[in-house]
Design a protein around this motif. Sequence first.
Motif, PDB file in Angstrom:
ATOM      1  N   THR A  38       6.111  -2.491   5.179  1.00 18.89           N
ATOM      2  CA  THR A  38       5.357  -2.501   4.159  1.00 18.89           C
ATOM      3  C   THR A  38       4.877  -0.965   3.558  1.00 18.89           C
ATOM      4  OG1 THR A  38       4.492  -4.698   4.377  1.00 18.89           O
ATOM      5  CG2 THR A  38       3.248  -3.297   2.725  1.00 18.89           C
ATOM      6  N   ILE A  39       4.306  -0.207   4.407  1.00 20.55           N
ATOM      7  CA  ILE A  39       3.906   1.263   4.125  1.00 20.55           C
ATOM      8  C   ILE A  39       5.160   2.048   4.131  1.00 20.55           C
ATOM      9  CG2 ILE A  39       3.190   3.152   5.211  1.00 20.55           C
ATOM     10  CD1 ILE A  39       1.323   1.533   7.097  1.00 20.55           C
ATOM     11  N   ALA A  40       6.495   1.860   4.376  1.00 23.62           N
ATOM     12  CA  ALA A  40       7.401   2.535   4.080  1.00 23.62           C
ATOM     13  C   ALA A  40       8.213   2.337   2.734  1.00 23.62           C
ATOM     14  CB  ALA A  40       8.451   2.350   5.255  1.00 23.62           C
ATOM     15  N   TRP A  41       7.921   0.939   2.274  1.00 25.94           N
ATOM     16  CA  TRP A  41       8.342   0.481   1.042  1.00 25.94           C
ATOM     17  C   TRP A  41       7.467   1.218  -0.049  1.00 25.94           C
ATOM     18  CZ3 TRP A  41       6.146  -2.868  -2.420  1.00 25.94           C
ATOM     19  CH2 TRP A  41       6.631  -3.166  -3.554  1.00 25.94           C
ATOM     20  N   GLY A  42       6.229   1.134   0.167  1.00 32.03           N
ATOM     21  CA  GLY A  42       5.444   1.586  -0.944  1.00 32.03           C
ATOM     22  C   GLY A  42       4.548   3.261  -0.762  1.00 32.03           C
ATOM     23  N   ALA A  43       5.637   3.787   0.275  1.00 35.77           N
ATOM     24  CA  ALA A  43       5.197   5.323   0.596  1.00 35.77           C
ATOM     25  C   ALA A  43       5.033   6.133  -0.739  1.00 35.77           C
ATOM     26  CB  ALA A  43       6.013   5.707   1.413  1.00 35.77           C
ATOM     27  N   ASP A  44       5.666   6.269  -1.739  1.00 38.91           N
ATOM     28  CA  ASP A  44       5.576   7.005  -2.810  1.00 38.91           C
ATOM     29  C   ASP A  44       4.124   6.510  -3.621  1.00 38.91           C
ATOM     30  OD1 ASP A  44       7.947   8.801  -2.938  1.00 38.91           O
ATOM     31  OD2 ASP A  44       8.932   6.727  -3.119  1.00 38.91           O
ATOM     32  N   TRP A  45       4.013   5.183  -3.771  1.00 40.24           N
ATOM     33  CA  TRP A  45       2.924   4.772  -4.649  1.00 40.24           C
ATOM     34  C   TRP A  45       1.472   4.949  -3.770  1.00 40.24           C
ATOM     35  CZ3 TRP A  45      -0.493   0.934  -3.318  1.00 40.24           C
ATOM     36  CH2 TRP A  45      -1.200   0.411  -4.113  1.00 40.24           C
ATOM     37  N   ALA A  57       6.092   5.920   9.524  1.00 38.80           N
ATOM     38  CA  ALA A  57       5.605   4.633   9.454  1.00 38.80           C
ATOM     39  C   ALA A  57       6.685   3.475  10.205  1.00 38.80           C
ATOM     40  CB  ALA A  57       5.580   4.162   8.081  1.00 38.80           C
ATOM     41  N   LEU A  58       8.037   4.069  10.048  1.00 41.80           N
ATOM     42  CA  LEU A  58       9.037   3.102  10.877  1.00 41.80           C
ATOM     43  C   LEU A  58       9.262   3.324  12.126  1.00 41.80           C
ATOM     44  CD1 LEU A  58      11.895   3.485   8.328  1.00 41.80           C
ATOM     45  CD2 LEU A  58      10.585   1.613   8.562  1.00 41.80           C
ATOM     46  N   ALA A  59       8.699   4.321  12.790  1.00 45.67           N
ATOM     47  CA  ALA A  59       8.390   4.660  14.074  1.00 45.67           C
ATOM     48  C   ALA A  59       7.051   4.343  14.619  1.00 45.67           C
ATOM     49  CB  ALA A  59       8.287   6.333  14.301  1.00 45.67           C
ATOM     50  N   SER A  60       6.061   4.050  13.854  1.00 46.84           N
ATOM     51  CA  SER A  60       4.854   3.796  14.232  1.00 46.84           C
ATOM     52  C   SER A  60       4.796   2.248  14.745  1.00 46.84           C
ATOM     53  CB  SER A  60       3.733   3.792  12.932  1.00 46.84           C
ATOM     54  OG  SER A  60       3.887   2.939  12.125  1.00 46.84           O
ATOM     55  N   MET A  61       5.709   1.362  14.295  1.00 48.44           N
ATOM     56  CA  MET A  61       5.752  -0.016  14.888  1.00 48.44           C
ATOM     57  C   MET A  61       5.801  -0.073  16.278  1.00 48.44           C
ATOM     58  SD  MET A  61       9.425  -1.396  13.790  1.00 48.44           S
ATOM     59  CE  MET A  61       9.470  -0.714  12.083  1.00 48.44           C
ATOM     60  N   ALA A  74       2.758  15.304  -3.022  1.00 48.15           N
ATOM     61  CA  ALA A  74       3.753  14.420  -3.152  1.00 48.15           C
ATOM     62  C   ALA A  74       4.881  14.450  -2.083  1.00 48.15           C
ATOM     63  CB  ALA A  74       4.556  14.921  -4.597  1.00 48.15           C
ATOM     64  N   SER A  75       4.849  15.653  -1.537  1.00 50.36           N
ATOM     65  CA  SER A  75       5.843  15.720  -0.366  1.00 50.36           C
ATOM     66  C   SER A  75       5.613  14.922   0.844  1.00 50.36           C
ATOM     67  CB  SER A  75       6.230  17.234   0.090  1.00 50.36           C
ATOM     68  OG  SER A  75       4.803  17.707   0.682  1.00 50.36           O
ATOM     69  N   ALA A  76       4.312  14.280   0.742  1.00 47.25           N
ATOM     70  CA  ALA A  76       3.963  13.699   1.890  1.00 47.25           C
ATOM     71  C   ALA A  76       4.581  12.061   2.220  1.00 47.25           C
ATOM     72  CB  ALA A  76       2.215  13.486   2.176  1.00 47.25           C
ATOM     73  N   ALA A  77       5.131  11.653   0.786  1.00 47.79           N
ATOM     74  CA  ALA A  77       5.479  10.330   0.649  1.00 47.79           C
ATOM     75  C   ALA A  77       7.070  10.165   1.897  1.00 47.79           C
ATOM     76  CB  ALA A  77       5.937  10.055  -0.593  1.00 47.79           C
ATOM     77  N   GLY A  78       7.760  11.217   1.781  1.00 44.51           N
ATOM     78  CA  GLY A  78       8.965  10.945   2.628  1.00 44.51           C
ATOM     79  C   GLY A  78       8.535  11.252   3.952  1.00 44.51           C
ATOM     80  N   LEU A  79       7.421  12.013   4.326  1.00 39.12           N
ATOM     81  CA  LEU A  79       7.234  12.075   5.672  1.00 39.12           C
ATOM     82  C   LEU A  79       6.487  10.753   6.296  1.00 39.12           C
ATOM     83  CD1 LEU A  79       5.554  15.737   5.704  1.00 39.12           C
ATOM     84  CD2 LEU A  79       7.846  14.780   6.441  1.00 39.12           C
ATOM     85  N   LEU A  80       5.813  10.035   5.290  1.00 39.03           N
ATOM     86  CA  LEU A  80       5.106   8.711   5.601  1.00 39.03           C
ATOM     87  C   LEU A  80       5.977   7.696   5.637  1.00 39.03           C
ATOM     88  CD1 LEU A  80       2.439   7.199   5.746  1.00 39.03           C
ATOM     89  CD2 LEU A  80       2.631   6.622   3.320  1.00 39.03           C
ATOM     90  N   ARG A  81       7.130   7.814   5.023  1.00 41.25           N
ATOM     91  CA  ARG A  81       8.220   6.854   5.173  1.00 41.25           C
ATOM     92  C   ARG A  81       8.836   6.743   6.542  1.00 41.25           C
ATOM     93  NH1 ARG A  81      10.496   8.105   1.077  1.00 41.25           N
ATOM     94  NH2 ARG A  81       9.436   6.913  -0.389  1.00 41.25           N
ATOM     95  N   LEU A  82       9.156   7.829   7.098  1.00 38.10           N
ATOM     96  CA  LEU A  82       9.738   7.929   8.363  1.00 38.10           C
ATOM     97  C   LEU A  82       9.108   7.750   9.368  1.00 38.10           C
ATOM     98  CD1 LEU A  82      11.774  11.149   7.657  1.00 38.10           C
ATOM     99  CD2 LEU A  82      12.690   8.939   7.877  1.00 38.10           C
TER     100      LEU A  82
END
Length: 420
Positions: free
Chosen positions: A306-313, A334-338, A324-332
């Motif tokens: 869910t976080i990865a899908w809505g990272a930009d928003w 988040a997937l590792a955080s599970m 704005a550059s944090a979105a791509g970092l958050l997406r990656l």
Amino acid sequence: MTRRKVAGNLGWMLGERGLQVAGGIGIVAMLARGMGPEGFAHFQYAQAVVYIAASFVLICGSEVIVPRLVANPDPAAQHRLLAHGFGLRFAAGMIAYVLIGGFMLVSRPGPELWVPTLILGFAVLLREPFGIVTAWMQAHTRTRPNAIFSLVALALKAICVALLFRAGVQSVPWYAMAIVLETVLASALLGHYYLHRAPRTRITMDTALARELFSNGALFWVSFVLMMSSRRIDQLLLKPLVPLSEFGAYAASMQILDNFVVVATILCAGIAPIYVYAQPTLAVARRNILKIAAGMLLVGASGALTIAWGADWIVHLLYGSAFASAAGLLRLAALASMLVFADVALTLLPIYLRQPRLVAIKWALVFAVTVGIDLIAIPAYGAHGAILGYAIANFLSVLFGLWIWLREGRRATMTREASA
């Protein structure tokens, strides 16, 4: 009745955590927007230093206290145990604060880092020492008061940060003082609640008990130091090697995930006393732990996707276009955080077995691998290299937990065959 009690306990814990996450995200958004990218980067670096130092206060953690409280329900004995645990933690807090000052002297940062770090560091003298009351509540499956205290303290912090934000304050030290107020109020409420219910008996220092708690908790303590260091060493290594804006974006994305992965600890803290620690046989505890780990992984995967899908928003809503550059970092990330969710559940087994040596070995390995990868990957890939270290560290932690689970199963089988 037991399931109803656990469900009620978890309900309060999750409700409180949900409000904590929502409030924490709102507060972080105001911090980032109020201080700006540069000020927020300095604030996050100061928090990373304090976070690592705070691990030194976990000398007598709940993993040592809670099982003993569950095993001995006598109020006088519990009071004696908690008093000694508080003393150990407070002494460690004083040492931790000195270490913060020592690190700042060695690293020689500017005043923009010195002042907020020392202000935020004051929390190490209060949070864990008074947090021993939380362990007492966990042992009694009584989380409602702690949830209320946490929310009251959160409200104070949110109000103070909001007032500073509305006034247009950009000073990092002022925001640091607002953050510390939460710990001051929460500690006062916890202390008042417990002392109002504690036995009116005089506690004399028992050096034998203090040594026992120190000895039994030493390996858990080392484990926490290594664990918390591995989760923040990336920021200490990253800041000198990348532009301040990139460090701020990375810190912003990890701040969101910190609010997410703490749910794993809250869930296990509510489930473990009855479904793991209170189980009379290893077979039942081991089976329950596997079920908990599977459920936790499912929860972690759902949240991470869910976080990865809505990272930009999420980044745009919280931090604005400056991050704005944090979105791509958050997406990656988040997937590792599970994987953190499964790791927290699997760690319940060595705690049940009272083998902190295994936990210490795991985090020593994770810390060494994290530092090794970061030293190689960060100079080459910047913040993406730090995320690579984070992902591999989480994967290694889960593998180690599964190895322990399988090893104990094989040992149990061999014991049954030998006795037959």
